[in-house]
Design an enzyme around this catalytic site. Structure first.
Site, mmCIF file in Angstrom:
data_model
loop_
_atom_site.group_PDB
_atom_site.id
_atom_site.type_symbol
_atom_site.label_atom_id
_atom_site.label_comp_id
_atom_site.label_asym_id
_atom_site.label_seq_id
_atom_site.Cartn_x
_atom_site.Cartn_y
_atom_site.Cartn_z
ATOM 1 N N GLU A 55 -4.176 7.286 4.097
ATOM 2 C CA GLU A 55 -3.973 7.330 2.642
ATOM 3 C C GLU A 55 -4.831 8.441 2.018
ATOM 4 O O GLU A 55 -5.608 8.204 1.094
ATOM 5 C CB GLU A 55 -4.256 5.960 2.015
ATOM 6 C CG GLU A 55 -3.324 4.900 2.566
ATOM 7 C CD GLU A 55 -3.329 3.549 1.831
ATOM 8 O OE1 GLU A 55 -4.138 3.369 0.909
ATOM 9 O OE2 GLU A 55 -2.507 2.694 2.197
ATOM 10 N N TYR A 88 3.329 -2.304 1.105
ATOM 11 C CA TYR A 88 3.060 -3.738 1.104
ATOM 12 C C TYR A 88 4.037 -4.462 0.190
ATOM 13 O O TYR A 88 4.524 -3.885 -0.798
ATOM 14 C CB TYR A 88 1.637 -3.997 0.598
ATOM 15 C CG TYR A 88 0.569 -3.620 1.599
ATOM 16 C CD1 TYR A 88 0.150 -4.527 2.565
ATOM 17 C CD2 TYR A 88 -0.029 -2.361 1.585
ATOM 18 C CE1 TYR A 88 -0.831 -4.197 3.492
ATOM 19 C CE2 TYR A 88 -1.007 -2.018 2.514
ATOM 20 C CZ TYR A 88 -1.404 -2.946 3.466
ATOM 21 O OH TYR A 88 -2.371 -2.627 4.385
ATOM 22 N N GLU A 95 1.153 0.349 7.970
ATOM 23 C CA GLU A 95 0.613 -0.764 7.175
ATOM 24 C C GLU A 95 1.775 -1.390 6.432
ATOM 25 O O GLU A 95 2.449 -0.717 5.641
ATOM 26 C CB GLU A 95 -0.452 -0.289 6.181
ATOM 27 C CG GLU A 95 -1.761 0.083 6.841
ATOM 28 C CD GLU A 95 -2.883 0.379 5.848
ATOM 29 O OE1 GLU A 95 -2.908 -0.214 4.750
ATOM 30 O OE2 GLU A 95 -3.738 1.219 6.197
ATOM 31 N N GLN A 115 -2.892 -7.720 8.308
ATOM 32 C CA GLN A 115 -3.669 -7.254 9.438
ATOM 33 C C GLN A 115 -3.731 -8.355 10.488
ATOM 34 O O GLN A 115 -3.218 -9.437 10.260
ATOM 35 C CB GLN A 115 -5.063 -6.834 8.974
ATOM 36 C CG GLN A 115 -5.064 -5.688 7.984
ATOM 37 C CD GLN A 115 -6.444 -5.058 7.807
ATOM 38 O OE1 GLN A 115 -7.429 -5.440 8.443
ATOM 39 N NE2 GLN A 115 -6.511 -4.096 6.881
HETATM 40 O O1 AHR Z 1 -5.021 -3.092 4.533
HETATM 41 C C1 AHR Z 1 -5.905 -2.956 3.460
HETATM 42 C C2 AHR Z 1 -5.916 -1.548 2.897
HETATM 43 O O2 AHR Z 1 -4.686 -1.246 2.327
HETATM 44 C C3 AHR Z 1 -6.152 -0.425 3.867
HETATM 45 O O3 AHR Z 1 -7.490 -0.228 4.165
HETATM 46 C C4 AHR Z 1 -5.613 0.764 3.129
HETATM 47 O O4 AHR Z 1 -5.169 1.775 3.986
HETATM 48 C C5 AHR Z 1 -4.506 0.165 2.294
HETATM 49 O O5 AHR Z 1 -4.551 0.596 0.993
#
Ligand code: AHR
Length: 506
Positions: A178, A254, A310, A359
């Protein structure tokens, strides 16, 4: 049961598509909250059974998932990590502050050799994210040399002195994280220049990995559906020379159903929150399409992977937890959300050849939650377990009328499905029933296979917010379910809010 509950589906094993790369079932283990410390690492002196400091119960549970790769040490943490602080005798390692996640003290006890030990114990492959934000090319190059050099260089000798004469294999290298935000708020031009420099000088020296396809280099990609970042990285890649190359572009996205900051509760919710989260997660498909259109322009042969390194549900932190530790519960809703994303990745398998759920343990949409010596496997864990046969299986064309499931103002497809052919010749079918209240009768016509018998497993919960807890760890676990084969037709009933995997024997 009403006739409109029947879903007609057809799968044709004679129409193979792309391989569903096992690396789409990758995981992400950042130095964040209790992800590493307590989740994996308890130290050799702990009363919790461990092997060289790594929890035996966690290793046993993860081995069942055949985790193909683990991304470490971050995330945002990666751009502040200095690997030297995490090697050598642990009692000599400096304490530092984890300023990415809650300013907590980091003992650096879980460093490179501990991570590699963990990888070896669970039978996985390391995906190491290097520090572009606060590090230097020299620091990153030396880290790779420490990990991978076989020749008697000073760093290889240091690794040997730390107990590891054999060079490690590093399967994937993340060139930043990022970088448009926590990774240093870089401009695109600046990042692209750095990407080339790090690609040029951060070398894998393991003799078994000297060819450039042995360690895949993943560049930073977008975190919003805009295509500007992908465009710039791919444009640069198109003109790459002998001196540098990348094998993948990452994408972070996400499921945050109410937008930032995450506010949905991960426990004790109803159907409104359930449908909202699933609606939101289905956007992944459009996100991928947008990026792929740009990648196809520069790379029609699809050499460069789109790595969704992610993804997952990001809910509000559990009440009473440290908000910087990103602790959340994990329900059947999250399991369904996981299966929908895995199915999307499978449908994009020609370009999406890698993904990492965020995660692994105790953080965000985790596989496993721990509390001191206790451990509970989440509904998401079971989805990953049920999907193991899909690792490296060949997609098979499947068509069905998804129908519609409406709750309030939200309409979703009622069912989702993928099919694939495993190396052992079995035809695999996954069916997700999104409908919270109604089962679906699956009537599947199978072609390209003489089906003999079928076995099926299903995962559901009593309610949309069903979870596994330390006291009640088996509320949401896979159970066998009946599946019948007759004249190359498969029939089974899938329960409301469920994930089902059918394995069909030729
Ligand atoms: O997964 C949590 C965070 O989300 C990570 O560290 C980052 O890359 C993202 O913004």
């Amino acid at each position: 049961m009403a006739a409109d509950n029947i879903v007609h589906l057809s799968a044709d094993a004679s129409k193979p598509g792309a391989k569903i790369d096992r690396n789409i079932f990758g995981q992400f283990a950042e130095n964040l909250g209790h992800g590493l410390y307590e989740g994996i690492w308890v130290g050799p002196d702990s009363s919790i059974p461990n092997t060289r400091g790594i929890r035996n119960d966690i290793v046993a549970a993860l081995r069942e998932l055949k985790v193909p790769n683990v991304r470490w040490p971050g995330g945002c943490f990666a751009d502040q990590y200095h690997w030297r602080k995490g090697v050598g005798p642990r009692e000599m390692r400096p304490a530092t502050v984890n300023s990415a996640w809650g300013d907590v003290i980091d003992t650096n006890a879980f460093g490179t050799d501990e991570f590699m030990d963990f990888i070896q114990q669970i039978g996985s492959t390391p995906y190491v994210s290097i520090n572009l934000g606060s590090g230097t090319p020299q620091e990153a190059a030396e880290w790779l040399e420490y990990m991978t050099a076989a020749a008697p260089t000073a760093l290889a000798k240091e690794r040997a002195a730390n107990g590891h004469p054999e060079p490690y294999k590093v399967g994937f290298l993340g060139i930043g994280n990022e970088s448009w935000d926590c990774g240093g708020a870089m401009t695109l031009d600046y990042y692209v220049s750095l990407m080339k420099v790090y690609s040029r000088f951060v070398l894998n020296m393991n003799p078994a990995q000297r060819s450039k396809d042995q360690m895949l280099k993943i560049a930073v990609g977008p975190g919003t559906p805009d295509t500007e970042w992908t465009e710039a990285v791919m444009k640069a890649w198109k003109k790459h020379t002998w001196a540098w190359d990348i094998n993948g572009v990452s994408l972070h996205w996400y499921t945050v159903p109410n937008g930032w900051p995450p506010s949905t509760t991960s426990e004790k919710f109803g159907q409104d929150d359930y449908v909202k989260a699933l609606k939101s997660t289905l956007f992944m498909d459009e996100f991928l399409r947008k990026q792929e259109a740009v990648m196809d322009k520069y790379d029609p042969e699809k050499k460069v992977t789109l790595s969704v390194d992610e993804w997952g549900a990001w809910h509000a932190p559990l009440p009473g937890s440290n908000p910087a530790f990103l602790v959340q519960q994990n329900s059947i809703r999250d399991a369904i959300l996981a299966s929908l994303n895995l199915n999307i990745f499978a449908r994009h398998a020609d370009r999406v050849r890698m993904a990492n759920i965020a995660q692994m343990i105790n953080v965000l949409q985790a596989m496993i939650l721990t509390d001191k010596e206790k451990l509970v496997l989440t509904p998401t864990y079971y989805v990953f377990k049920m999907y193991v046969p899909f690792q490296d299986a060949i997609s098979v064309h499947v068509s069905f009328d998804a129908g519609a499931y409406t709750h309030g103002s939200v309409t979703l497809p009622r069912v989702d499905a993928i099919a694939a052919k495993a190396a052992d010749g079995k035809l695999l079918l996954e069916i997700t029933n999104l409908d919270a209240g109604n089962p679906a009768i699956i009537d599947a016509a199978l072609a390209g296979i003489t089906a003999k018998s079928a076995g099926a497993e299903t995962l559901t919960g009593a309610a949309v917010d069903s979870i596994n807890t330390f006291d009640s760890p088996t509320s949401v676990v896979p159970k066998p379910t009946a599946a019948e084969i007759q004249n190359d037709r498969l029939s089974l009933t899938v329960e409301p809010r469920s994930v089902t995997v059918v394995s069909i024997e030729p």
